[in-house]
Design a protein around this motif. Structure first.
Motif, short mmCIF file in Angstrom:
data_model
loop_
_atom_site.label_atom_id
_atom_site.label_comp_id
_atom_site.label_asym_id
_atom_site.label_seq_id
_atom_site.Cartn_x
_atom_site.Cartn_y
_atom_site.Cartn_z
N ALA A 181 37.98 50.74 39.40
CA ALA A 181 38.54 50.16 40.52
C ALA A 181 36.31 50.43 41.48
O ALA A 181 36.58 49.47 42.32
N GLN A 182 35.40 51.70 41.02
CA GLN A 182 34.74 50.65 41.97
C GLN A 182 33.87 49.71 40.97
O GLN A 182 33.22 49.21 41.94
N MET A 183 34.32 49.29 39.72
CA MET A 183 33.68 48.51 38.77
C MET A 183 33.63 46.60 39.95
O MET A 183 33.84 46.10 40.12
N SER A 184 35.30 46.64 40.18
CA SER A 184 35.68 45.74 40.82
C SER A 184 35.21 45.98 42.24
O SER A 184 35.10 44.57 42.83
N ARG A 185 34.35 46.63 42.82
CA ARG A 185 33.67 46.50 44.16
C ARG A 185 31.93 46.33 43.72
O ARG A 185 31.32 47.30 44.26
N GLY A 186 32.13 46.29 42.74
CA GLY A 186 30.47 46.26 42.06
C GLY A 186 29.75 46.55 41.67
O GLY A 186 28.38 46.67 41.44
N ASN B 54 40.40 39.43 37.40
CA ASN B 54 39.53 40.64 38.39
C ASN B 54 38.77 41.02 36.84
O ASN B 54 36.92 41.07 37.02
N ARG B 79 30.23 40.12 35.81
CA ARG B 79 30.30 40.58 37.07
C ARG B 79 30.13 40.25 38.14
O ARG B 79 30.11 40.39 38.84
N ARG B 82 32.93 38.80 39.16
CA ARG B 82 34.16 40.05 40.16
C ARG B 82 34.15 39.74 41.15
O ARG B 82 34.99 40.38 42.07
N PHE B 89 43.35 47.67 44.50
CA PHE B 89 43.99 48.94 43.26
C PHE B 89 45.27 48.91 44.10
O PHE B 89 45.37 49.61 45.39
N GLN B 95 40.12 55.81 46.09
CA GLN B 95 39.19 55.76 45.10
C GLN B 95 38.05 55.29 46.34
O GLN B 95 36.66 54.79 46.83
N ALA B 108 30.46 47.90 48.47
CA ALA B 108 30.64 46.40 47.62
C ALA B 108 29.54 45.67 48.00
O ALA B 108 29.00 45.25 47.13
N ASN B 111 26.59 46.29 46.53
CA ASN B 111 26.37 46.33 45.09
C ASN B 111 25.58 44.66 44.52
O ASN B 111 25.26 45.14 43.57
N TRP B 112 25.99 43.71 45.87
CA TRP B 112 25.74 42.68 44.97
C TRP B 112 24.29 42.52 45.86
O TRP B 112 23.82 41.19 46.12
N MET B 160 32.56 42.03 50.32
CA MET B 160 31.58 41.02 49.53
C MET B 160 32.29 39.99 49.94
O MET B 160 31.94 39.35 48.91
#
Ligand SMILES: Nc1ncnc2c1ncn2[C@@H]1O[C@H](COP(=O)(O)OP(=O)(O)OP(=O)(O)O)[C@@H](O)[C@H]1O
Ligand SMILES: [Mg+2]
Lengths: 278, 282
Positions: A181-186, B54, B79, B82, B89, B95, B108, B111-112, B160
């Motif tokens: 789940a966190q990977m899908s948020r980058g 995804n 990545r 993504r 989810f 989460q 999110a 992270n980018w 994002m």
């Protein structure tokens, strides 16, 4: 990153001779066997053990591959111990690597150490693979029950162990889910400096802890609503019954332990007598 | 501009006694700007399929491509892609980790590498699109109600600025009003050109709102088409766990008696059709 596929040492349901034994029999028997294994000090002492291991797939209905693989987690430790032994045992020098001396005794003792450690883990793993966590903690509770008289909370400890064992796979699953789940948020767990990578696990650990506590609370409520009281006397749906086959199996294991011990004692003598005769 | 899955198969625990084929040769196209619903019984492979969209799972056979680009998992490209495909989810609120909802939503995009004013506008946009009350931005995410948490979780993915939004069971645990709000929100997003992929076992929601429906059964795509086509397929060939909503099955009965009503029309349309049929009979 992959969790949850590690089936090493995990219970594999089945109906083999070993699976059906009373957990107490298996645990005490394994303990006796491992004690005997500890006494094996010379390479020839392992011969009976190799035969015993060879019989295991038949007795437990677990493939040889799975059995041998169960020793894999300690392979590194085994190698390390062997290396130490090769170089650090004083005796007849046969080779020299700079300051390091390789001795005859060193090679023999490294071999014995390595094989012994590997066998120890493999036999312990066979116990774990053929005993359900439930049966395991039941057995342990019964074996330790004399200690309850000394005030040790044996049945609570067994219950805690059951719950812990039960939730290990669940925890792996949850971790895998949160990671994804966190990977899908980058979230990126694989690049950057050590510190950055360690920090990147915070978004995984926090939800995991939250989840674990929530689960623990739910479980506590569920147990209490079904009248679980710590220290209360609980009856069992399937009480452990020691049967004739357990006595037989126990006798076999003790006999094997004694045999391997005697084998280790007598073999050098027999060998020297034979050599003398020649 | 689309996500293309071609003959995707995936099994869990390959090579162990617990081997379990979750997807078996599924092909699928998700176009930008459409609403696709993936329906199926529990365990039919919906979540597994969503994770392929995804790129969290890579197919053991078959291919996944996003906007014409073939992707391999674990690569830098995966990545990057993504970000294009946001995945919400099942129970996304599990989460949460941050101290405030704002931090959670900033996670999110930051992270980018989105920073400063851009970051702020990402958050504002996501909050308004998800219908989250902006006053809650300073709140602790764990202190929100179930519905608010779901919105915050969706906002945290919208922040994002994905081009495709995949939601796994977004309506689970919401009440009727919550479901209506949520589907209304998804409709708005679709209007703005985002692709919406909704995974659900609620056939009612899927038939009512989506442009296209894909039905899964034990890892296989058994039917694909417009809601009308899927409803009539399911009326003729029942699939385990996929019950037609009452209106649709009633409409189907009426049809078999010669009263022609669309299967996905609501109660009002059915009443009207019955009224008409009665008038004709008189
Ligand atoms: N992490 C996993 N490890 C092993 N098997 C899994 C895992 N996740 C799913 N499965 C199995 O794969 C199959 C498909 O699961 P999936 O989660 O995709 O179903 P689903 O359609 O999303 O179901 P639900 O409606 O209950 O969410 C199921 O049989 C499930 O048991
Ligand atoms: Mg699912």
């Amino acid at each position: 990153m992959k969790f949850g596929n590690t089936s090493i040492g995990q219970f594999i349901p089945g109906e083999s001779v070993i699976h059906l034994l009373d957990p107490r029999c298996k645990m005490i028997g394994t303990f006796v066997l491992l004690t005997a294994l500890f006494m094996a000090g010379a390479p020839w002492d392992f011969v009976p053990w190799v035969f015993l291991l060879a019989a295991m797939p038949r007795l437990s209905r677990i493939s040889m591959r799975a059995i041998l693989r169960s020793g894999r987690p300690v392979l590194f430790l085994v190698m390390f111990t062997m290396l130490l032994n090769v170089f650090w045992t004083p005796g007849n020098e046969i080779a020299r690597l700079g300051p390091l001396r390789i001795t005859e005794e060193g090679i023999v003792s490294a071999f014995c150490m390595g094989v012994r450690l590997y066998f120890l883990v493999v036999f312990a793993a066979i116990l774990m693979m053929t005993t359900s966590p439930m049966a395991f903690s039941d057995g342990l509770e019964r074996i330790l029950s004399p200690l309850a008289r000394l005030g040790l909370p044996v049945s609570e400890m067994a219950m805690m162990m059951t719950i812990a064992l039960r939730f290990i796979p669940t925890l792996f699953e949850e971790t895998d889910r949160i990671l994804k789940a966190q990977m899908s948020r980058g979230a990126d767990f694989e690049s950057g400096s050590m510190i950055k990578r360690a920090r990147s696990f915070i978004p995984v650990l926090v939800p995991l802890f939250v989840l674990v506590f929530a689960r623990a609370e739910n479980l506590a409520v569920a147990m209490e609503s079904r009248c679980y009281v710590p220290g209360g006397h609980r009856s069992r749906m399937r009480p452990l019954v020691w049967e004739a086959r357990d006595t037989k199996a126990m006798s076999c294991m003790v006999a094997f332990a004694v045999f391997s011990f005697l084998w280790g004692m007598c073999l050098p003598k027999i060998a020297s007598i034979c050599l003398d005769m020649l | 501009m689309s996500i293309k899955l071609d003959g995707v198969s995936y099994a869990y625990n390959v090579g162990t006694p617990a081997e379990n084929v979750a997807l078996d040769g599924v092909s699928l196209v998700v176009e930008r700007g459409e609403w696709l619903s993936i329906v199926g019984h529990t365990g039919s492979g919906k979540s597994t399929l969503a994770q392929h969209l995804n790129l969290l799972l890579s197919p053991q056979s078959g291919t996944v491509s996003v906007d014409g680009e073939l992707v391999q998992i674990g690569t830098k490209a995966a990545r990057g892609l993504r970000r294009k495909v946001g995945l919400v989810f099942q129970y996304p609120e599990s989460q949460f980790f941050a101290e405030t909802v704002r931090d959670e939503i900033e996670f999110a995009p930051s992270n980018w590498g989105v920073k400063g004013d851009d970051l702020k506008s990402c958050v504002d946009e996501a909050v308004s699109a998800s219908g989250l009350d902006p006053a809650l931005l300073a709140a602790n995410p764990f202190a929100l109600s179930g519905g608010q948490r779901r919105r915050a979780a969706i906002a945290s993915v919208l922040a994002m600025r994905p081009e495709y939004l995949v939601l796994d069971e977004p309506t689970a645990g919401l009440d009727a009003a919550g479901i209506r709000d949520l589907t209304g929100m998804l409709s708005d997003l679709r209007e703005r050109g985002m692709a919406v992929v909704q995974v659900t076992h609620d056939l009612g929601v899927a038939l009512e709102r989506s442009d296209r429906v894909l039905a899964l059964e034990r890892g296989r795509a058994v039917a694909e088409g417009t809601p009308e086509e899927i409803a009539s397929y399911l009326a003729e060939n029942p699939v385990k766990g996929l019950l037609l909503p009452p209106c649709a099955s009633f409409a189907h009965r009426l049809r078999s008696r010669g009263i022609n009503v669309p299967l996905t029309s609501g109660a009002a349309a059915i009443a009207e059709a019955v009224e008409k049929a009665r008038a004709v009979m008189r």
